[in-house]
Write an enzyme that holds these catalytic residues in place. Sequence first.
Site, PDB file in Angstrom:
ATOM      1  CB  THR A  21      -0.947  -0.023   1.224  1.00 58.52           C
ATOM      2  OG1 THR A  21      -1.829  -1.126   1.050  1.00 58.52           O
ATOM      3  CG2 THR A  21      -1.754   1.240   1.358  1.00 58.52           C
ATOM      4  CE1 TYR A  34      -5.932   0.196  -0.099  1.00 59.86           C
ATOM      5  CE2 TYR A  34      -3.906  -0.262  -1.296  1.00 59.86           C
ATOM      6  CZ  TYR A  34      -4.718  -0.433  -0.184  1.00 59.86           C
ATOM      7  OH  TYR A  34      -4.310  -1.262   0.823  1.00 59.86           O
ATOM      8  CB  SER A  69       2.745  -8.057   1.467  1.00 63.55           C
ATOM      9  OG  SER A  69       1.726  -7.750   2.365  1.00 63.55           O
ATOM     10  CB  THR A 102       0.651  -3.520   6.268  1.00 61.01           C
ATOM     11  OG1 THR A 102      -0.654  -3.515   5.695  1.00 61.01           O
ATOM     12  CG2 THR A 102       1.292  -2.165   6.163  1.00 61.01           C
ATOM     13  CG  ASP A 103      -2.456  -7.461   3.496  1.00 61.19           C
ATOM     14  OD1 ASP A 103      -2.820  -6.554   4.254  1.00 61.19           O
ATOM     15  OD2 ASP A 103      -3.040  -7.721   2.422  1.00 61.19           O
ATOM     16  CE  LYS A 175      -2.606  -4.538   8.401  1.00 63.51           C
ATOM     17  NZ  LYS A 175      -2.863  -4.549   6.952  1.00 63.51           N
ATOM     18  CD  GLU A 296      -7.207 -27.567  29.176  1.00 62.31           C
ATOM     19  OE1 GLU A 296      -8.134 -28.368  29.004  1.00 62.31           O
ATOM     20  OE2 GLU A 296      -7.328 -26.329  29.022  1.00 62.31           O
TER      21      GLU A 296
HETATM   22  N1  ASP Z   1      -2.696  -5.549   0.739  1.00 64.25           N
HETATM   23  C1  ASP Z   1      -1.644  -4.594   1.045  1.00 64.25           C
HETATM   24  C2  ASP Z   1      -0.329  -5.331   1.104  1.00 64.25           C
HETATM   25  O1  ASP Z   1      -0.040  -6.019   2.028  1.00 64.25           O
HETATM   26  C3  ASP Z   1      -1.953  -3.910   2.324  1.00 64.25           C
HETATM   27  C4  ASP Z   1      -0.937  -2.900   2.791  1.00 64.25           C
HETATM   28  O2  ASP Z   1       0.175  -2.799   2.312  1.00 64.25           O
HETATM   29  O3  ASP Z   1      -1.255  -2.181   3.762  1.00 64.25           O
HETATM   30  O4  ASP Z   1       0.421  -5.226   0.197  1.00 64.25           O
END
Ligand code: ASP
Length: 340
Positions: A21, A34, A69, A102-103, A175, A296
């Site tokens: 992103t 996007y 990602s 970020t994924d 995350k 357990e």
């Molecule tokens: N789908 C995006 C990625 O991981 C989300 C992001 O970058 O925040 O590339």
Amino acid sequence: MASFLSAGDKPVVYILATGGTIAGASSSSTASSYDAGKVLIETILQALPKDEVAKYATLKSEQVLQKGSQNLTPSDWLKISKRVNELLKDKNIDAIVITHGTDTIEESAMFLQLTTKSDKPVVLVGAMRPSTSLSADGPKNLFDAIVLASSPLSKGKGVLLTFNGNILSASDVTKSSPVHIDAFKPANIGYLGYMWNNTPYFLRDNLQRHTTQSQFDISNTSSLPQVEILYGYAGSSAKAVEDAVKNGAKGIVYAGVGNGNFNDEVQKALIKASQSGVKVVRTSRIIYGPTPQWGEVDDEKYGFITSWWHTPQATRIILMLGLNAGITDSKELQKLMLSY
Ligand code: ASP
């Protein structure tokens, strides 16, 4: 490789761009939709204040991948890690920043934490808003990452992630929001520190083995062993475990309920998998806090391993690297979970 800016005696920070992103673009600056991984790093860097950057670093940049990602694979981790190791060996490069979606940034971060071999800073960074957004968070996060990477304080700290002014260790990052700009939290103890007024403030250190102390070497690895993550819930069936084994999994990371628990039906299937040589690691669908041994489930009796403080996704990486190194004894694999 493109050179963005030369600032004489400042540390050379090499930016490896992978997409995400932070490189996202939309036709609207306010809509939530996007496309990730559209904008090249040279354009992203234009959003930074050149004079401010020049106070901290000389930048070089390279587009190593261009993806969201969610589409990264273990082969991409190998590609990134090999390139990072190559760059870290170069005496003209002082630090590396990796722009990333970020994924799955936490997975790449953990993989690099265990497979890169240097004290030089390696910092991952991303954004929650695309580069074309009103109040995009990417430029500030990237600026922080450059400052963090250029700081002598970051040496020997292992792979780091900075996001929204926080500094996290790659060993302990997850995350924590699919949408908010404060999207990353440590899964266990706390942030390593904070960025403030263009200075990193470190509050603690990561005492787990990483980078130069890691035993894992992927320089001759072209693919990693298949390890599946399965998710527990009330009424879960044995089918997912059986399918994973049938499809060739060498390991199963079971994100169980509570303290890594599962129902009797799933337990039977996991015992069978373990007896057939598939490595089974118990972890928890609860992201925060450890999944220790001696709860357990009689782990020793069934040859199960537990993840301790690792998220299911970090656990998978340790197991993949352990198996890749030829370690198949459950007690030895358990030691890996504890020491990394
Ligand atoms: N789908 C995006 C990625 O991981 C989300 C992001 O970058 O925040 O590339």
